[in-house]
Design an enzyme around this catalytic site. Structure first.
Site, mmCIF file in Angstrom:
data_model
loop_
_atom_site.group_PDB
_atom_site.id
_atom_site.type_symbol
_atom_site.label_atom_id
_atom_site.label_comp_id
_atom_site.label_asym_id
_atom_site.label_seq_id
_atom_site.Cartn_x
_atom_site.Cartn_y
_atom_site.Cartn_z
ATOM 1 N N ASP A 35 51.018 76.763 42.624
ATOM 2 C CA ASP A 35 50.848 75.386 43.065
ATOM 3 C C ASP A 35 51.957 74.892 43.997
ATOM 4 O O ASP A 35 51.680 74.370 45.072
ATOM 5 C CB ASP A 35 50.723 74.459 41.847
ATOM 6 N N LYS A 78 59.088 58.587 35.318
ATOM 7 C CA LYS A 78 58.335 57.560 34.604
ATOM 8 C C LYS A 78 57.890 56.395 35.485
ATOM 9 O O LYS A 78 56.945 55.682 35.146
ATOM 10 C CB LYS A 78 59.148 57.032 33.418
#
EC number: 1.17.99.6
Length: 381
Positions: A134, A297
């Site tokens: 990836d 986050k």
């Protein structure tokens, strides 16, 4: 070296170490892909997450000068979870895409590819190889397509005959000239369900994606989410599965082969409010092992705020006010103000007005004003 015998030994070994599909491709230049990538670049359809130049992404010899073959592997992952927690008025939940349900697929694939590489080195000590998952330069999908793992569907996913498109892909470039496998025939036919269902029209036509409009990409960005997409994202905190879910090739496809791909329901469908106040340490401990945590986050918290606005979750107003008033990050403060306006309680509007009077950041002030403008919507309800 008997290449046919070695190839069969590799195939047999791959089954022992948990590889669900394996295929062999030539290391020739990906000419068609090169032209397609150049078109994507000219049209500004790139996500910006791609690694390497167009040449590096399409010419295997630039990555391994001795490249002769590419071994492509696929590992199936589940499409359904057992006993998924329900989103309730008291506890609204978000959702991670299926590819991020279990252990980070980079870890899973790298483990398999490293074992495969070690096995080949035992057989051929002088072999040279380079593995990619990836984040490497080569297109996993282009390699898998050439190697016969599956065909490239209109939704730009590799669709395998056995596992649909619910597979992780990785590859091993090697200097061994294996006999290549035959590609799989495209069987999308006249079906356009994925194009029709895409929430943002990111699938321009079969096989062409404008990443700048793709929710899977947008959920990973760190800036303000453009207004036109905020009502499209729903409760997604990371990724989007719509074009896979509607695909007829994925009907009744659900494989639970590898324990590390299994979701923890509380992580795959997290409660949104607690995500707003999660510390860096808690975030790493809770979400650090899944691929959806790679951007940190901030994007997930922004998306959680949008999710709470999507639900018009009145119970979250106090929590979101705290975020708007005290979070040091402008994008989060601004998105919180917008979210409060969408929820539209008197308490929410009063808090936005109070915060606007002392806010210094111009973009945050702009978002606060947008939040206040939702009064017109609320009065018309």
């Amino acid at each position: 070296m008997n290449r046919e015998k070695l190839k069969q030994e590799i195939i047999d070994y791959s089954k022992k170490i948990g590889i669900d599909k394996i295929g062999f491709a030539s290391a020739d230049v990906f000419s068609e892909l090169k032209e397609r990538l150049k078109r994507q670049q000219n049209l500004a359809y790139y996500s910006g997450f791609e690694k390497g130049s167009v040449e590096e992404r399409t010419e295997p010899e630039r990555l391994l000068p001795e490249a002769q073959s590419i071994i492509s592997i696929a590992i199936a992952y589940p499409s359904r979870m057992e006993n998924p927690p329900k989103s309730t008025k008291e506890e609204r939940r978000g959702i991670f895409c299926r590819a991020s349900w279990g252990t980070d697929y980079h870890v899973i694939l790298r483990d398999r590819l490293e074992k495969l590489s070690a096995f080949i080195k035992e057989k051929v000590p002088e072999v040279k190889d380079k593995l990619m998952v990836d984040t490497g330069e080569l297109s996993d999908r282009a390699v898998a397509e050439r190697a016969g793992i599956g065909f490239s569907g209109k939704n730009t996913s590799i669709i395998t005959p056995e596992f649909g498109s619910y597979v992780y892909l990785g590859e091993l470039v090697t200097n061994i000239p294996f006999i290549p496998d035959e590609p799989v025939d495209d069987s999308c036919g006249e079906c356009t369900k994925c194009l029709d269902a895409c929430p943002t029209g990111a699938l321009i036509q079969g096989g062409q994606l404008n990443a700048q409009r793709c929710i899977a990409f947008l959920t990973q960005t760190k800036d303000y989410l453009p207004d036109e997409f905020r009502t499209k994202i729903g409760n997604r905190v990371y990724g989007c599965d719509t074009c896979q879910v509607v695909c007829p090739k994925n009907k009744k496809i659900d494989f639970h082969i590898h324990p590390e791909t299994e979701p923890d329901p509380e992580i795959a469908k997290p409660k949104l409010q607690p995500m707003l106040r999660i510390s860096n340490r808690e975030f790493k401990e809770t979400f650090g092992h899944i691929s959806g945590s790679w951007r940190g986050k901030k994007p997930l918290q922004r998306n959680a705020l949008i999710g709470l606005a999507h639900y018009k979750d009145v119970s979250a107003v106090t929590e979101i006010i705290q975020v708007m008033q005290h979070d040091p990050r402008p994008v989060i403060r601004g998105t919180a103000a917008w979210s409060l306006g969408k929820i539209g309680t008197a308490e929410a509007f009063a808090a936005i007005e109070h915060a606007l009077a002392i806010e210094k950041d111009e973009q945050v002030r702009y978002e606060m004003q947008k939040g206040l403008d939702f009064r017109h919507e609320v009065s018309a309800r």
